[in-house]
Motif scaffolding. Sequence first.
Motif, mmCIF file in Angstrom:
data_model
loop_
_atom_site.group_PDB
_atom_site.id
_atom_site.type_symbol
_atom_site.label_atom_id
_atom_site.label_comp_id
_atom_site.label_asym_id
_atom_site.label_seq_id
_atom_site.Cartn_x
_atom_site.Cartn_y
_atom_site.Cartn_z
ATOM 1 N N TYR A 63 -4.413 -11.350 1.567
ATOM 2 C CA TYR A 63 -4.299 -10.257 2.701
ATOM 3 C C TYR A 63 -2.907 -9.641 2.860
ATOM 4 O O TYR A 63 -1.930 -10.229 2.504
ATOM 5 C CB TYR A 63 -4.828 -10.960 3.952
ATOM 6 N N HIS A 64 -3.105 -8.341 3.315
ATOM 7 C CA HIS A 64 -1.834 -7.401 3.695
ATOM 8 C C HIS A 64 -1.380 -8.308 5.040
ATOM 9 O O HIS A 64 -2.014 -8.435 5.823
ATOM 10 C CB HIS A 64 -2.256 -5.961 3.991
ATOM 11 N N PRO A 65 0.191 -8.306 4.953
ATOM 12 C CA PRO A 65 0.722 -8.751 6.324
ATOM 13 C C PRO A 65 0.128 -7.902 7.711
ATOM 14 O O PRO A 65 0.172 -8.614 8.858
ATOM 15 C CB PRO A 65 2.065 -8.868 6.013
ATOM 16 N N GLU A 90 0.876 -1.304 -0.072
ATOM 17 C CA GLU A 90 -0.038 0.014 0.024
ATOM 18 C C GLU A 90 0.753 1.169 0.075
ATOM 19 O O GLU A 90 1.018 2.095 -0.971
ATOM 20 C CB GLU A 90 -0.905 -0.074 1.228
ATOM 21 N N ALA A 91 1.551 1.480 1.093
ATOM 22 C CA ALA A 91 2.325 2.871 1.279
ATOM 23 C C ALA A 91 3.315 2.568 2.448
ATOM 24 O O ALA A 91 3.047 1.636 3.124
ATOM 25 C CB ALA A 91 1.424 4.019 1.599
ATOM 26 N N PRO A 92 4.096 3.413 2.266
ATOM 27 C CA PRO A 92 5.238 3.289 3.383
ATOM 28 C C PRO A 92 4.985 3.513 4.786
ATOM 29 O O PRO A 92 3.867 4.542 4.962
ATOM 30 C CB PRO A 92 6.442 4.207 3.325
ATOM 31 N N GLY A 93 5.216 2.893 5.688
ATOM 32 C CA GLY A 93 4.847 3.296 6.970
ATOM 33 C C GLY A 93 6.222 4.215 7.631
ATOM 34 O O GLY A 93 6.879 4.518 7.031
ATOM 35 N N TYR A 94 6.175 4.118 9.222
ATOM 36 C CA TYR A 94 7.128 5.022 9.851
ATOM 37 C C TYR A 94 8.555 4.365 9.471
ATOM 38 O O TYR A 94 9.583 5.192 8.966
ATOM 39 C CB TYR A 94 6.890 4.976 11.237
ATOM 40 N N TYR A 95 8.923 3.036 9.869
ATOM 41 C CA TYR A 95 10.272 2.659 9.421
ATOM 42 C C TYR A 95 10.466 2.693 8.023
ATOM 43 O O TYR A 95 11.771 2.905 7.706
ATOM 44 C CB TYR A 95 10.336 1.191 9.860
ATOM 45 N N GLU A 96 9.658 2.549 7.165
ATOM 46 C CA GLU A 96 9.973 2.439 5.682
ATOM 47 C C GLU A 96 10.472 4.009 5.252
ATOM 48 O O GLU A 96 11.218 4.313 4.442
ATOM 49 C CB GLU A 96 8.892 2.057 4.864
ATOM 50 N N ASP A 97 9.667 4.700 5.766
ATOM 51 C CA ASP A 97 9.997 6.249 5.610
ATOM 52 C C ASP A 97 11.406 6.683 6.219
ATOM 53 O O ASP A 97 12.155 7.482 5.430
ATOM 54 C CB ASP A 97 8.602 7.157 6.036
ATOM 55 N N GLU A 151 13.064 2.097 2.515
ATOM 56 C CA GLU A 151 13.041 0.747 1.741
ATOM 57 C C GLU A 151 11.556 0.316 2.306
ATOM 58 O O GLU A 151 11.070 0.467 3.409
ATOM 59 C CB GLU A 151 13.911 -0.242 3.008
ATOM 60 N N PRO A 152 11.098 -0.637 1.349
ATOM 61 C CA PRO A 152 9.546 -1.148 1.334
ATOM 62 C C PRO A 152 9.839 -2.202 2.504
ATOM 63 O O PRO A 152 10.578 -2.908 2.563
ATOM 64 C CB PRO A 152 9.034 -1.461 0.236
ATOM 65 N N PHE A 153 8.589 -2.316 3.413
ATOM 66 C CA PHE A 153 8.232 -3.456 4.127
ATOM 67 C C PHE A 153 9.408 -3.762 5.034
ATOM 68 O O PHE A 153 10.214 -4.975 4.994
ATOM 69 C CB PHE A 153 7.765 -4.709 3.462
ATOM 70 N N VAL A 154 9.888 -2.951 5.906
ATOM 71 C CA VAL A 154 10.939 -3.251 6.911
ATOM 72 C C VAL A 154 10.517 -3.032 8.181
ATOM 73 O O VAL A 154 11.223 -3.515 9.098
ATOM 74 C CB VAL A 154 12.237 -2.268 6.664
HETATM 75 N N1 URA Z 1 2.970 -1.735 4.488
HETATM 76 C C1 URA Z 1 2.905 -1.437 3.096
HETATM 77 O O1 URA Z 1 1.838 -1.651 2.556
HETATM 78 N N2 URA Z 1 3.968 -1.051 2.509
HETATM 79 C C2 URA Z 1 5.203 -1.044 3.311
HETATM 80 O O2 URA Z 1 6.158 -0.935 2.549
HETATM 81 C C3 URA Z 1 5.064 -1.175 4.734
HETATM 82 C C4 URA Z 1 4.006 -1.777 5.358
#
Ligand code: URA
Length: 284
Positions: free
Chosen positions: A244-246, A132-139, A143-146
């Motif tokens: 589903y989204h993790p 979907e979109a970066p969250g706090y740690y990704e921002d 990096e995506p999904f960290v």
């Molecule tokens: N959720 C998302 O959809 N993307 C990310 O990069 C991190 C969390």
Amino acid sequence: MKVINMSKSVKPVKLQEAKAEVLSLLKVLSDKVDLERKLGVNYLQLDPVIKDSLSSEENVITQPSTQESVCNNFDFYNEEKSVELNKSEKIEELGKLEEQVKKCIKCELCHARSNVVFGAGDPDAELMFVGEAPGYYEDQQGEPFVGKAGQLLTRIIESIGLKRSDVYIANILKCRPPDNRNPNANEIVLCSPHLIRQIEIIRPMIICALGTFAAQTLLDTTESIGNLRGRFFEYQSTKLLATYHPAYLLRNPGDKKKVWTDIKKVRDFLKENASLTRRSITNV
Ligand code: URA
Ligand code: URA
């Protein structure tokens, strides 16, 4: 006598540049119109200056009657898409795109971002995940999904015998929405062309859309993720399966079994279709 330099070699290059610029602007416009339509926008309000200069009483641009009418006007775009790039060309094209995206100021999310989260992984991946979109740690890290959801995604990837570095991971939005709120329609419209271009460059064999936003945006539907998950669709000419989204799984661990069922379908598809030239999945 003064010689005016009108050498023939100068003019065509400039014309070519101008043509390329016009084509790239048209491509951006066509992407935007496509996405607006997908998001249910039925007409575009004209700028008052343009409106006043029109004699017609009609002050809206009505949407094209069919998808084809837009596609036909933008044939050059389809031609461009049909070119299969080799790995080093993919790296180069993604690098160029990343430089552009890092400078993007099309929506207000650019003001609060620490980093643009472009995407990461193998540019030649057969499997691409879209979140979907970066969250706090990704921002923070670019990096995506960290974060926590990312660690779960890593385990999902490893459950089918792959490593994170074997796949490509990207998001619909490249910048973090404040307080992790949902992406809005304007942000999706403005940001999606970046993802569309990433998909065109990477040309994965299958896309795994994670959660509601990725699935609904790529499949151009408002159907629920509960109905969409676990089924094979086509996005352009690429297979797409949604699950589903993790982050949802962290809140609803009872649904992990469903994601395992879905991701095994992705694994089996890759096993059956993996090309000899690209990485093939190990026995899991
Ligand atoms: N959720 C998302 O959809 N993307 C990310 O990069 C991190 C969390
Ligand atoms: N809602 C979401 O946004 N994503 C899911 O995966 C499930 C529910």
